[in-house]
Design an enzyme around this catalytic site. Structure first.
Site, PDB file in Angstrom:
ATOM      1  CE1 TYR A  66      -3.937   2.203   0.659  1.00  0.00           C
ATOM      2  CE2 TYR A  66      -2.599   3.163   2.415  1.00  0.00           C
ATOM      3  CZ  TYR A  66      -3.725   3.202   1.599  1.00  0.00           C
ATOM      4  OH  TYR A  66      -4.628   4.234   1.732  1.00  0.00           O
ATOM      5  CG  ASP A  67       2.958   2.096   3.591  1.00  0.00           C
ATOM      6  OD1 ASP A  67       1.726   1.929   3.595  1.00  0.00           O
ATOM      7  OD2 ASP A  67       3.660   2.035   4.611  1.00  0.00           O
TER       8      ASP A  67
ATOM      9  CB  SER B 239     -15.203   0.780  11.534  1.00  0.00           C
ATOM     10  OG  SER B 239     -13.923   0.486  11.042  1.00  0.00           O
TER      11      SER B 239
ATOM     12  N   GLY C 257      -1.674   1.079  23.110  1.00  0.00           N
ATOM     13  CA  GLY C 257      -2.602   2.156  22.736  1.00  0.00           C
ATOM     14  C   GLY C 257      -1.979   3.536  22.831  1.00  0.00           C
TER      15      GLY C 257
ATOM     16  CB  THR D  67      -0.663   9.711  18.177  1.00  0.00           C
ATOM     17  OG1 THR D  67       0.362   9.995  17.219  1.00  0.00           O
ATOM     18  CG2 THR D  67      -0.106   9.785  19.583  1.00  0.00           C
TER      19      THR D  67
ATOM     20  CG  ASP E  72       0.284   0.047  14.059  1.00  0.00           C
ATOM     21  OD1 ASP E  72      -0.670  -0.608  13.650  1.00  0.00           O
ATOM     22  OD2 ASP E  72       0.175   1.170  14.589  1.00  0.00           O
TER      23      ASP E  72
HETATM   24  P1  NAD Z   1     -12.636   1.951   0.531  1.00  0.00           P
HETATM   25  O1  NAD Z   1     -11.977   0.623   0.609  1.00  0.00           O
HETATM   26  O2  NAD Z   1     -13.928   2.156   1.235  1.00  0.00           O
HETATM   27  O3  NAD Z   1     -12.864   2.377  -0.984  1.00  0.00           O
HETATM   28  C1  NAD Z   1     -12.049   1.961  -2.042  1.00  0.00           C
HETATM   29  C2  NAD Z   1     -12.939   1.664  -3.222  1.00  0.00           C
HETATM   30  O4  NAD Z   1     -12.132   1.270  -4.341  1.00  0.00           O
HETATM   31  C3  NAD Z   1     -13.917   0.518  -2.960  1.00  0.00           C
HETATM   32  O5  NAD Z   1     -15.197   0.856  -3.433  1.00  0.00           O
HETATM   33  C4  NAD Z   1     -13.320  -0.651  -3.746  1.00  0.00           C
HETATM   34  O6  NAD Z   1     -14.284  -1.599  -4.130  1.00  0.00           O
HETATM   35  C5  NAD Z   1     -12.674   0.094  -4.905  1.00  0.00           C
HETATM   36  N1  NAD Z   1     -11.579  -0.647  -5.536  1.00  0.00           N
HETATM   37  C6  NAD Z   1     -10.531  -1.254  -4.919  1.00  0.00           C
HETATM   38  N2  NAD Z   1      -9.719  -1.815  -5.827  1.00  0.00           N
HETATM   39  C7  NAD Z   1     -10.255  -1.544  -7.054  1.00  0.00           C
HETATM   40  C8  NAD Z   1      -9.879  -1.855  -8.387  1.00  0.00           C
HETATM   41  N3  NAD Z   1      -8.779  -2.576  -8.646  1.00  0.00           N
HETATM   42  N4  NAD Z   1     -10.682  -1.426  -9.398  1.00  0.00           N
HETATM   43  C9  NAD Z   1     -11.805  -0.714  -9.142  1.00  0.00           C
HETATM   44  N5  NAD Z   1     -12.215  -0.400  -7.899  1.00  0.00           N
HETATM   45  C10 NAD Z   1     -11.442  -0.807  -6.868  1.00  0.00           C
HETATM   46  O7  NAD Z   1     -11.562   3.018   1.016  1.00  0.00           O
HETATM   47  P2  NAD Z   1     -11.717   4.580   1.323  1.00  0.00           P
HETATM   48  O8  NAD Z   1     -11.465   4.771   2.771  1.00  0.00           O
HETATM   49  O9  NAD Z   1     -12.970   5.084   0.735  1.00  0.00           O
HETATM   50  O10 NAD Z   1     -10.461   5.145   0.541  1.00  0.00           O
HETATM   51  C11 NAD Z   1     -10.603   5.759  -0.727  1.00  0.00           C
HETATM   52  C12 NAD Z   1      -9.237   6.219  -1.218  1.00  0.00           C
HETATM   53  O11 NAD Z   1      -8.688   7.148  -0.293  1.00  0.00           O
HETATM   54  C13 NAD Z   1      -8.226   5.082  -1.357  1.00  0.00           C
HETATM   55  O12 NAD Z   1      -7.438   5.311  -2.514  1.00  0.00           O
HETATM   56  C14 NAD Z   1      -7.365   5.220  -0.126  1.00  0.00           C
HETATM   57  O13 NAD Z   1      -6.066   4.751  -0.350  1.00  0.00           O
HETATM   58  C15 NAD Z   1      -7.395   6.720   0.115  1.00  0.00           C
HETATM   59  N6  NAD Z   1      -7.182   7.019   1.535  1.00  0.00           N
HETATM   60  C16 NAD Z   1      -8.155   6.796   2.463  1.00  0.00           C
HETATM   61  C17 NAD Z   1      -7.904   7.052   3.797  1.00  0.00           C
HETATM   62  C18 NAD Z   1      -8.942   6.830   4.860  1.00  0.00           C
HETATM   63  O14 NAD Z   1      -8.633   7.009   6.045  1.00  0.00           O
HETATM   64  N7  NAD Z   1     -10.166   6.485   4.531  1.00  0.00           N
HETATM   65  C19 NAD Z   1      -6.644   7.542   4.194  1.00  0.00           C
HETATM   66  C20 NAD Z   1      -5.673   7.733   3.223  1.00  0.00           C
HETATM   67  C21 NAD Z   1      -5.952   7.489   1.897  1.00  0.00           C
HETATM   68  N1  UDP Z   2      -5.833  -0.283  16.105  1.00  0.00           N
HETATM   69  C1  UDP Z   2      -6.150  -0.716  17.386  1.00  0.00           C
HETATM   70  N2  UDP Z   2      -7.223  -1.537  17.538  1.00  0.00           N
HETATM   71  C2  UDP Z   2      -7.998  -1.918  16.500  1.00  0.00           C
HETATM   72  C3  UDP Z   2      -7.675  -1.468  15.191  1.00  0.00           C
HETATM   73  C4  UDP Z   2      -6.571  -0.646  15.031  1.00  0.00           C
HETATM   74  O1  UDP Z   2      -5.476  -0.383  18.362  1.00  0.00           O
HETATM   75  O2  UDP Z   2      -8.985  -2.667  16.724  1.00  0.00           O
HETATM   76  C5  UDP Z   2      -4.687   0.629  15.940  1.00  0.00           C
HETATM   77  C6  UDP Z   2      -3.696   0.234  14.854  1.00  0.00           C
HETATM   78  O3  UDP Z   2      -2.730  -0.652  15.379  1.00  0.00           O
HETATM   79  C7  UDP Z   2      -3.117   1.585  14.485  1.00  0.00           C
HETATM   80  C8  UDP Z   2      -4.269   2.570  14.688  1.00  0.00           C
HETATM   81  O4  UDP Z   2      -5.194   1.891  15.538  1.00  0.00           O
HETATM   82  O5  UDP Z   2      -2.076   1.937  15.389  1.00  0.00           O
HETATM   83  C9  UDP Z   2      -4.955   2.976  13.400  1.00  0.00           C
HETATM   84  O6  UDP Z   2      -5.264   1.802  12.698  1.00  0.00           O
HETATM   85  P1  UDP Z   2      -6.052   1.825  11.310  1.00  0.00           P
HETATM   86  O7  UDP Z   2      -5.992   0.441  10.763  1.00  0.00           O
HETATM   87  O8  UDP Z   2      -7.378   2.443  11.488  1.00  0.00           O
HETATM   88  O9  UDP Z   2      -5.236   2.843  10.396  1.00  0.00           O
HETATM   89  P2  UDP Z   2      -3.668   2.980  10.004  1.00  0.00           P
HETATM   90  O10 UDP Z   2      -2.844   2.072  10.852  1.00  0.00           O
HETATM   91  O11 UDP Z   2      -3.620   2.617   8.583  1.00  0.00           O
HETATM   92  O12 UDP Z   2      -3.385   4.402  10.292  1.00  0.00           O
END
Ligand code: NAD
Ligand code: UDP
Length: 317
Positions: free
Chosen positions: A148-149, A192, A210, A213, A274
């Site tokens: 992802y990163d 969630s 925990g 941040t 993490d």
């Molecule tokens: P999400 O998983 O709810 O939405 C992603 C959507 O993309 C889904 O509807 C999924 O079905 C679709 N998808 C995945 N792979 C696909 C593919 N190969 N072809 C077509 N559709 C595909 O995630 P989100 O939280 O709504 O995130 C949306 C965007 O924002 C992502 O690119 C994510 O990386 C970026 N983003 C989100 C967050 C966050 O905290 N929500 C943070 C940083 C970046």
């Molecule tokens: N996390 C947690 N309990 C959970 C789910 C996540 O303590 O049930 C922690 C996780 O280890 C991370 C932070 O909450 O340090 C945010 O996690 P999330 O997966 O939401 O996002 P990201 O790590 O991608 O920022």
């Protein structure tokens, strides 16, 4: 109808953030094509627009090319939760690289502007705090989060190379942790998870102690930032996030106290790589977009909890 009607393609439009963006653009009177492969998206998120004359829904995978006539491409398609993007990490890397490559190819062909939903994960486990856009990050290239990163990092690179080589109009948003209604109950993200656990009367699971941040942005604020970025003149990358920083334990306590103060917090092992801390520096977004979040964590948790309360089967005591 607005004077300059835009034809918008939203990849990942059936997902959490994408579907809120669909709502905003449809409410503004624009044309929207929502493209999704439904890996983590749901038709229910955009069901309210099905049949509307300005709305079209396409089942398509962004790893395959597609030809469409559009003015703007909001490229969000990519699973965002660690549980989902680690489910098939090779597919995640393909989605980020090939998906962005295909969408940039489309943007170039039809002269569309493309906005990439990049991420704070490009900063990895940061040694600089808070993180400004100039910080180049500390990312493991071979760990479980790398698909992802690094996928998003190469997606950013592709955007800037299309911009330099072909003059493609690009906008790059580095999105920090965002939450709100329509998150999936089982996607493993922390907001969630905690809400679902508390509503089910289960202990809240802290990974590690925990003390790590995160900074949580309500989805409506994020969507406003994305729209300003797309409409503005700055390519970015620009951080979009809420600078309010909380430990995960604080978040757990806040969610628990809002739902059921009697619940226990339990500690589970911290996942590999993490990040220990994360907070956006948003000076650039303030300056370039006149944007900053307006919804506090307390305010944003309320509709999010209400959403899960309405959509989950909750055991009766
Ligand atoms: P999400 O998983 O709810 O939405 C992603 C959507 O993309 C889904 O509807 C999924 O079905 C679709 N998808 C995945 N792979 C696909 C593919 N190969 N072809 C077509 N559709 C595909 O995630 P989100 O939280 O709504 O995130 C949306 C965007 O924002 C992502 O690119 C994510 O990386 C970026 N983003 C989100 C967050 C966050 O905290 N929500 C943070 C940083 C970046
Ligand atoms: N996390 C947690 N309990 C959970 C789910 C996540 O303590 O049930 C922690 C996780 O280890 C991370 C932070 O909450 O340090 C945010 O996690 P999330 O997966 O939401 O996002 P990201 O790590 O991608 O920022």
């Amino acid at each position: 109808m607005p004077e300059t009607l835009q034809r918008n393609l939203i990849t990942g439009g059936a997902g959490f953030v994408g579907s809120h963006l669909v709502d905003r653009l449809m409410e503004a009177g624009e044309e929207v094509i929502c493209l999704d492969n439904y890996f983590t998206g749901r038709k229910a998120n955009i069901a309210q627009w099905i049949g509307h004359p300005r709305f079209e829904l396409l089942r398509h995978d962004v790893t395959e090319p597609i030809r469409l006539e559009v003015d703007r491409i909001w490229h969000l398609a990519c699973p965002a939760s660690p549980v989902h993007y680690q489910h098939n990490p090779i597919k995640t890397a393909k989605t980020s690289f090939l998906g962005t490559y295909n969408m940039l190819g489309l943007a170039r062909r039809v002269g569309a502007r493309l906005l990439l939903a990049s991420t704070s994960e490009v900063y990895g486990d940061p040694e600089v705090h808070p993180q400004p856009e100039s910080y180049r990050g500390c990312v493991n290239t071979i760990g479980p989060r790398s698909c992802y990163d690094e996928g998003k990092r190469v997606a950013e690179t592709l955007c800037f190379d299309y911009h330099r080589m072909h003059g493609t109009e690009i906008r790059v948003a580095r999105i920090f942790n965002t939450y709100g209604p329509r998150m999936l109950p089982d996607d493993g993200r922390v907001v969630s998870n905690f809400i679902v656990q508390a509503l089910r009367g289960e202990p809240l699971t802290l990974y590690g102690d925990g003390s790590q941040t995160r900074s949580f942005c309500f989805v409506d604020d994020l969507v406003e930032g994305l729209i300003r970025l797309m409409n503005g003149s700055s390519t970015g990358p620009i951080n979009l996030g809420n600078p309010g920083e909380f430990t995960i334990r604080q978040l757990a306590e806040q969610v628990r106290d809002g739902i059921n103060p009697a619940l226990e917090l339990i500690c589970l092992p911290l996942p590999q790589d993490d990040p220990l801390q994360r907070q956006p520096a948003i000076d650039l977004a303030r300056r370039e977009l006149g944007w900053e979040p307006s919804v506090s964590l307390e305010q944003g948790l309320e509709p999010t909890i209400a959403f899960f309360r309405a959509s989950l089967p909750i055991p009766t005591p």
